[in-house]
Design a protein around this motif. Structure first.
Motif, mmCIF file in Angstrom:
data_model
loop_
_atom_site.group_PDB
_atom_site.id
_atom_site.type_symbol
_atom_site.label_atom_id
_atom_site.label_comp_id
_atom_site.label_asym_id
_atom_site.label_seq_id
_atom_site.Cartn_x
_atom_site.Cartn_y
_atom_site.Cartn_z
ATOM 1 N N TYR A 35 0.696 -1.045 0.096
ATOM 2 C CA TYR A 35 0.053 0.335 -0.044
ATOM 3 C C TYR A 35 1.030 1.323 -0.246
ATOM 4 N N PRO A 36 0.551 2.730 -0.725
ATOM 5 C CA PRO A 36 -0.738 2.457 -1.862
ATOM 6 C C PRO A 36 -1.039 1.773 -2.427
ATOM 7 N N TYR A 39 -4.120 -0.321 -4.314
ATOM 8 C CA TYR A 39 -5.168 0.223 -2.940
ATOM 9 C C TYR A 39 -5.867 0.790 -3.690
ATOM 10 N N ARG A 40 -7.058 1.353 -3.783
ATOM 11 C CA ARG A 40 -7.575 2.233 -4.013
ATOM 12 C C ARG A 40 -8.848 2.727 -2.096
ATOM 13 N N PHE A 82 8.796 3.402 -2.257
ATOM 14 C CA PHE A 82 8.537 4.971 -2.681
ATOM 15 C C PHE A 82 9.260 4.874 -4.444
ATOM 16 N N LEU A 84 8.910 6.031 -6.380
ATOM 17 C CA LEU A 84 9.948 8.201 -7.589
ATOM 18 C C LEU A 84 9.969 8.901 -5.755
ATOM 19 N N LEU A 85 10.339 8.443 -5.096
ATOM 20 C CA LEU A 85 10.688 9.209 -3.928
ATOM 21 C C LEU A 85 12.532 8.962 -3.206
ATOM 22 N N LEU A 91 10.827 7.280 4.297
ATOM 23 C CA LEU A 91 10.344 7.429 5.426
ATOM 24 C C LEU A 91 8.965 8.581 6.321
ATOM 25 N N GLY A 95 5.088 6.939 6.662
ATOM 26 C CA GLY A 95 4.362 7.741 7.675
ATOM 27 C C GLY A 95 3.003 7.839 7.223
ATOM 28 N N GLU A 96 2.899 8.954 6.258
ATOM 29 C CA GLU A 96 1.686 9.513 5.680
ATOM 30 C C GLU A 96 0.526 8.569 5.171
ATOM 31 N N CYS A 97 1.629 7.310 4.646
ATOM 32 C CA CYS A 97 0.547 6.171 4.076
ATOM 33 C C CYS A 97 -0.795 5.511 4.950
ATOM 34 N N ALA A 99 -1.109 6.483 8.083
ATOM 35 C CA ALA A 99 -1.446 7.251 9.324
ATOM 36 C C ALA A 99 -3.266 7.463 8.849
ATOM 37 N N GLY A 100 -2.760 7.862 7.574
ATOM 38 C CA GLY A 100 -4.342 7.759 6.138
ATOM 39 C C GLY A 100 -5.122 6.521 6.566
ATOM 40 N N ASN B 149 -6.906 8.052 -1.759
ATOM 41 C CA ASN B 149 -5.410 7.469 -1.970
ATOM 42 C C ASN B 149 -5.742 7.143 -3.734
ATOM 43 N N LEU B 169 -1.641 14.100 6.443
ATOM 44 C CA LEU B 169 -2.683 13.175 7.466
ATOM 45 C C LEU B 169 -1.367 13.764 8.406
#
Lengths: 112, 292
Positions: A35-36, A39-40, A82, A84-85, A91, A95-97, A99-100, B149, B169
């Motif tokens: 994830y992400p 997945y949607r 990721f 692209l990053l 990290l 965390g953002e993912c 947290a979502g 997302n 978030l």
């Protein structure tokens, strides 16, 4: 329907999935190791109504149909990363993912 | 008579609160982190007793917890000089220090203003979506929002709601999605992580800061008395649900009318007019037991 949120590279999550499968219960795995990607996730608060879903190529789960959730967040070692990053952003992005996901699950927990 | 203020350098609210007991010759200790490496922190506890002492870096003597008359918390501690740490070590040290601090704050026998529950302490900045249920339970009008997302999902939400903004978030930063460039940017972001989308509010906007039982508005936007009472009652209900004594809500005009636009657990005194600032400071001073 049971929802498992975790990574299969994590032994505990793998055991939980295996056990649930062995018991014959229906479940869906939101693989936090991927994830992400793949997945949607969508969760909406609209004039007091809360609704949402998690979907991938093989299935779509209405969050209203979830009867129980097992969550075990993953660290960087258990995540594919990721592409692209840059390294320094890996990290925080993880965390953002997560947290979502946490926010979505918290909302379902505290909502009447 | 000693008071302790935990705040970062330059925090106007902390500075103004510090002045009140100082003017009455009370001792006020100010630190951004009571458990910082250059001080001495000792805390002994068992199931029945808790005793602790503190020596701040610039202090010669040690203060025991019983000697503190009141504490005001405006920051959470943790290492300041981030460049001295690798990101992994920094996060670990920060988590350890904050855990020690929140545990200690909850064991102090004196009044502690802005003593957050552990849950809020470790995640004070949350997406609007997470506050939604609590806002509604408190009787505060809310905005529509969505966590996703998926870009198509975001487009569908905007089509239904009109102008939207998104927030990451883990922070309060808000990005308006208005132009084609904004949408392209959002599409890129959604390929990496989910965001919280929200209806936008327009002027007039205001903020209401709760301290104890008193609600102080940063500006007069001409709210009819009945609306004002709805918001003030809602803020008090929310404080009760969150088990906290001070925080701020933002109010603005959404598509369905006046509504709560967000929560800030560490409001900025600079955003209030002179009378409002005095009221906020006076109420906090009163809560920590340092009023004249």
């Amino acid at each position: 329907m049971i929802l498992i949120c975790g990574g299969l590279a994590d032994l505990v999550t793998e055991f939980v999935c295996a056990r649930i499968e062995n018991l014959g219960y229906e479940y869906r795995l939101l693989n936090l190791g991927l994830y992400p990607a793949r997945y949607r996730v969508s969760c909406t608060w609209d004039e007091g109504e809360l609704y949402g879903s998690i979907a991938c190529d093989d299935w779509e789960l209405d969050l209203a149909d979830v009867s129980g959730i097992f969550v075990r967040y993953v660290d960087q070692k258990c995540h594919v990363g990721f592409p692209l990053l840059p390294t320094a952003m890996q990290l925080p992005a993880l965390g953002e993912c997560q947290a979502g996901i946490m926010a979505v699950l918290e909302c379902f927990l505290v909502s009447p | 008579m000693t008071y302790l203020i935990i705040a970062n350098v330059g925090d106007l609210c902390a500075e103004r609160v510090r002045m009140a007991p100082c003017q009455r010759s009370a001792e006020v200790l100010v630190t951004c982190d009571p458990v910082a490496e250059r001080g001495v922190f000792s805390w002994e506890l068992d199931t029945e007793h808790s005793s602790s002492s503190l020596t701040l870096p610039d202090q010669q003597r040690s203060i025991c917890a019983e000697a503190l008359r009141g504490v005001f918390v405006r920051s959470q501690g943790g290492p300041e000089a981030t460049q001295e740490w690798t990101s992994e070590d920094y996060m670990y040290v920060q988590a350890e220090r904050r855990a020690a601090l929140v545990g200690w704050l909850h064991n102090l026998p004196c009044p502690v203003v802005n003593r957050l529950t552990a849950d809020l302490w470790f995640r004070p900045y949350r997406p609007y979506a997470e506050w939604q249920s609590l806002l509604r339970k408190s009787g505060l009008p809310t905005l529509r929002c969505r966590i996703t997302n998926d870009f198509e999902n975001a487009v569908e939400f905007a089509r239904r709601c009109g102008p939207i903004a998104y927030t990451p978030l883990t922070s309060n930063t808000r990005y308006l999605v208005q132009t084609d460039d904004d949408w392209r940017e959002l599409e890129k972001v959604l390929k990496i992580f989910p965001v919280c989308l929200k209806e936008t509010v327009s002027d007039p906007r205001a903020s209401a800061w709760l301290v104890g039982d008193t609600v102080i508005w940063n500006t007069d936007i001409g709210l009819p008395c009945s609306y004002r009472l709805v918001f003030e009652r809602g803020v008090r209900n929310l404080a009760s649900l969150l088990n906290i004594s001070t925080f701020e809500i933002a109010v603005g005009i959404g598509p369905a009318g006046l509504c709560c636009d967000g929560i800030d657990l560490y409001p900025r005194l600079e955003n209030y007019e002179r009378d409002g600032q005095s009221s906020v400071v006076g109420e906090i001073v009163s809560l920590i037991g340092a009023a004249a």
